[in-house]
Scaffold this motif. Structure first.
Motif, PDB file in Angstrom:
ATOM      1  N   LEU A   1       0.810  -1.218   0.000  1.00 27.49           N
ATOM      2  CA  LEU A   1       0.000   0.000   0.000  1.00 27.49           C
ATOM      3  C   LEU A   1       0.843   1.267   0.000  1.00 27.49           C
ATOM      4  CD1 LEU A   1      -3.039  -0.813   2.292  1.00 27.49           C
ATOM      5  CD2 LEU A   1      -3.106   0.023  -0.045  1.00 27.49           C
ATOM      6  N   GLY A   2       2.056   1.187   0.565  1.00 26.14           N
ATOM      7  CA  GLY A   2       2.922   2.358   0.567  1.00 26.14           C
ATOM      8  C   GLY A   2       3.246   2.848  -0.825  1.00 26.14           C
ATOM      9  N   GLY A   3       3.195   1.945  -1.809  1.00 26.46           N
ATOM     10  CA  GLY A   3       3.502   2.324  -3.183  1.00 26.46           C
ATOM     11  C   GLY A   3       2.402   3.091  -3.873  1.00 26.46           C
ATOM     12  N   VAL A   4       1.209   3.122  -3.279  1.00 25.73           N
ATOM     13  CA  VAL A   4       0.103   3.865  -3.898  1.00 25.73           C
ATOM     14  C   VAL A   4       0.437   5.349  -3.968  1.00 25.73           C
ATOM     15  CG1 VAL A   4      -2.333   4.513  -3.650  1.00 25.73           C
ATOM     16  CG2 VAL A   4      -1.612   2.171  -3.184  1.00 25.73           C
ATOM     17  N   GLY A   5       1.250   5.817  -3.035  1.00 21.77           N
ATOM     18  CA  GLY A   5       1.647   7.224  -3.054  1.00 21.77           C
ATOM     19  C   GLY A   5       2.355   7.611  -4.343  1.00 21.77           C
ATOM     20  N   ILE A   6       3.060   6.659  -4.956  1.00 25.47           N
ATOM     21  CA  ILE A   6       3.747   6.946  -6.222  1.00 25.47           C
ATOM     22  C   ILE A   6       2.712   7.158  -7.318  1.00 25.47           C
ATOM     23  CG2 ILE A   6       5.543   6.151  -7.814  1.00 25.47           C
ATOM     24  CD1 ILE A   6       6.288   4.074  -5.674  1.00 25.47           C
ATOM     25  N   ILE A   7       1.673   6.312  -7.316  1.00 21.80           N
ATOM     26  CA  ILE A   7       0.645   6.392  -8.343  1.00 21.80           C
ATOM     27  C   ILE A   7      -0.123   7.701  -8.263  1.00 21.80           C
ATOM     28  CG2 ILE A   7      -1.491   5.330  -9.187  1.00 21.80           C
ATOM     29  CD1 ILE A   7       0.959   3.761  -9.894  1.00 21.80           C
ATOM     30  N   VAL A   8      -0.283   8.242  -7.045  1.00 19.27           N
ATOM     31  CA  VAL A   8      -1.015   9.497  -6.888  1.00 19.27           C
ATOM     32  C   VAL A   8      -0.424  10.578  -7.787  1.00 19.27           C
ATOM     33  CG1 VAL A   8      -1.594  11.354  -5.272  1.00 19.27           C
ATOM     34  CG2 VAL A   8      -1.727   8.977  -4.537  1.00 19.27           C
ATOM     35  N   GLY A   9       0.897  10.600  -7.869  1.00 22.32           N
ATOM     36  CA  GLY A   9       1.562  11.639  -8.639  1.00 22.32           C
ATOM     37  C   GLY A   9       1.310  11.564 -10.131  1.00 22.32           C
ATOM     38  N   ILE A  10       1.134  10.358 -10.662  1.00 16.03           N
ATOM     39  CA  ILE A  10       0.959  10.219 -12.112  1.00 16.03           C
ATOM     40  C   ILE A  10      -0.457   9.801 -12.483  1.00 16.03           C
ATOM     41  CG2 ILE A  10       3.387   9.685 -12.517  1.00 16.03           C
ATOM     42  CD1 ILE A  10       2.667   6.741 -12.620  1.00 16.03           C
ATOM     43  N   ASP A  11      -1.320   9.618 -11.488  1.00 19.29           N
ATOM     44  CA  ASP A  11      -2.693   9.192 -11.763  1.00 19.29           C
ATOM     45  C   ASP A  11      -3.415  10.167 -12.686  1.00 19.29           C
ATOM     46  OD1 ASP A  11      -5.179   7.497 -10.948  1.00 19.29           O
ATOM     47  OD2 ASP A  11      -5.775   9.567 -10.553  1.00 19.29           O
TER      48      ASP A  11
END
Length: 446
Positions: free
Chosen positions: A368-378
């Motif tokens: 789940l910690g990796g979801v923060g990366i997706i936020v930036g490029i979502d």
């Protein structure tokens, strides 16, 4: 979900004003991503220390997973039941939607396994329990955010409640209506949370770039390019091939006919803005009014091809970036979960992100910690999602009309050749009133 066909162009204008706020959010997220990347490159240690900002945003998203999943699955089961009662059109449409959504999810997995997005980043999950590594104030603030609720038990409870409400018949209608109001409240909170996305994106991107350097930027760019190419190929090859074989319609001519709607979607990053126009244009194309009234609104909730591709590719990206790629068994179970959960990702800002987080939490909570990366490029991938979803629903309407023999082939030819252009006045006159059956079908998507 969207206004009825009878609304005038004057009443549509305020809707555009309401969309302006999302433009500010879009711009803020882009600026945050760029600033986060710059900070991570120039000041790596500072970037790493900003990681709690991204983790705090992820915790907020996690907080909303259970209520989002519960409300959407319960209402989704009820909506499927209502759509099926429409008859042959509803049954064909739902069957097609399920098959195509599953196929789109599978394509996302295949492409993800080919390009291995996120591989090599080797990110580690943020653990708020490690108090020595964080400031006490950070621990206090993160501790305010409620802990997440297990997803799989919530999913099972939602399915049982949904079928129980079906068995209750008319007596269950008030409960279903109450859950619908609850869903509106949950999504309103989720939209509020999404306004914190720029802060979360800034912290997450700064931390990732600070830890891995340029490799993080390359990996995110690779995912975005691969996603856009996959969506384009899905539209042209898969949807275009089926449309040509079944209805004899060229996908490029249909897309040219819908060019103005594509511009609206691209400018708003949402296919919702073009829903009334799609209904009007599909009727003008020659598809019967009942078929359009059932297929288009239902498709906006259940036929989300672009979102399906995004969910699986993003899941593989996060898994690879965290250094724990998913094996075949985990990918298949993820596929099954997303088939169900993706039905709740329709037309609501942040719902797709919540669905992605729910899938990861159900299978590999440590990711789940990796979801923060997706936020930036979502947000960079939202246009491709919206355009693919919209095209999929346009194609589905033509296909269902062909299968039930409720389409005027001669008019399709004249319209797509330009002999019978769409008159903007048909948004006001000639498409004004819905039949009770169409209104009921439209409510499926709301």
């Amino acid at each position: 979900m969207a206004s009825q066909r009878g609304e005038s162009l004057e009443t549509a204008a305020p809707r555009r004003k309401g969309l302006d706020k999302s433009h500010y959010l879009y711009i803020a997220v882009i600026a945050a991503v760029v600033l986060g990347a710059v900070v991570g490159l120039l000041f790596p240690e500072v970037g790493k220390n900003l990681k709690p900002l991204g983790d705090g945003f992820v915790k907020l998203i996690k907080m909303m997973i259970a209520p989002v999943i519960f409300c959407t699955i319960v209402l989704g089961i009820g909506s499927i039941a209502k759509a099926a009662t429409v008859g042959k059109v509803g049954g064909l449409a739902l069957g097609y939607f399920i098959i195509m959504s599953t196929f789109a999810l599978a394509i996302g997995l295949v492409v993800g396994n080919i390009i291995h997005p996120g591989e090599g980043l080797k990110l580690s999950a943020y653990d708020p329990n490690k108090k020595a590594a964080t400031d006490s104030t950070v621990d206090f603030l993160l501790g305010i955010i409620p802990s997440d609720i297990p997803v799989l038990p919530t999913l099972l409870a939602a399915i049982l409640v949904g079928f129980a409400l079906q068995k209750m018949g008319p007596a269950g209608a008030p409960i279903l209506k109450a859950i619908g109001h609850g869903q509106a409240l949950v999504f309103r909170v989720l939209i509020m949370i999404m306004w914190v996305a720029p802060i979360g994106a800034f912290g997450a991107i700064a931390a990732v770039v600070g830890a891995t350097g340029v490799q993080a930027i390359v990996s995110m760019f690779t995912l975005m390019v691969a996603f856009y190419i996959t969506c384009a190929l899905f539209i042209v090859v898969i949807l275009g091939g089926i449309l040509q074989v079944v209805a004899g319609v060229n996908i490029f001519k249909l897309m040219k006919y819908l060019a103005r709607e594509y511009l609206i979607i691209f400018s708003t990053s949402s296919s919702e803005a073009a829903l009334p126009r799609l209904i009007a244009k599909m009727e003008h194309l020659g598809v019967s009014k009942p078929v359009v009234g059932v297929t288009v609104p239902t498709g906006y909730s259940f036929n989300l091809d672009g979102t399906a591709i995004y969910l699986t590719m993003a899941s593989l990206f996060v898994a690879n970036a965290m250094g724990t790629p998913l094996d075949l068994g985990a990918q298949i179970s993820l596929l099954v979960f997303m088939i169900i959960a993706s039905k709740g990702a329709a037309g609501v800002t942040g719902a797709g992100l919540a669905t992605l987080a729910a899938g990861l939490q159900a299978h590999r909570p440590e990711l789940l910690g990796g979801v923060g990366i997706i936020v930036g490029i979502d947000r960079f991938m939202s246009e491709a999602r919206a355009l693919t979803n919209f095209t999929g629903n346009a194609v589905a309407t033509v296909l269902v009309g062909t299968w039930v023999k409720e389409i005027d082939g001669a008019q399709v030819t004249r319209v797509l050749s330009g002999e019978l252009p769409f008159d903007e006045q048909t948004m006001i006159a000639g498409h004004g009133e819905m039949t009770p059956k169409e209104e009921g079908a439209r409510q499926v998507a709301t």
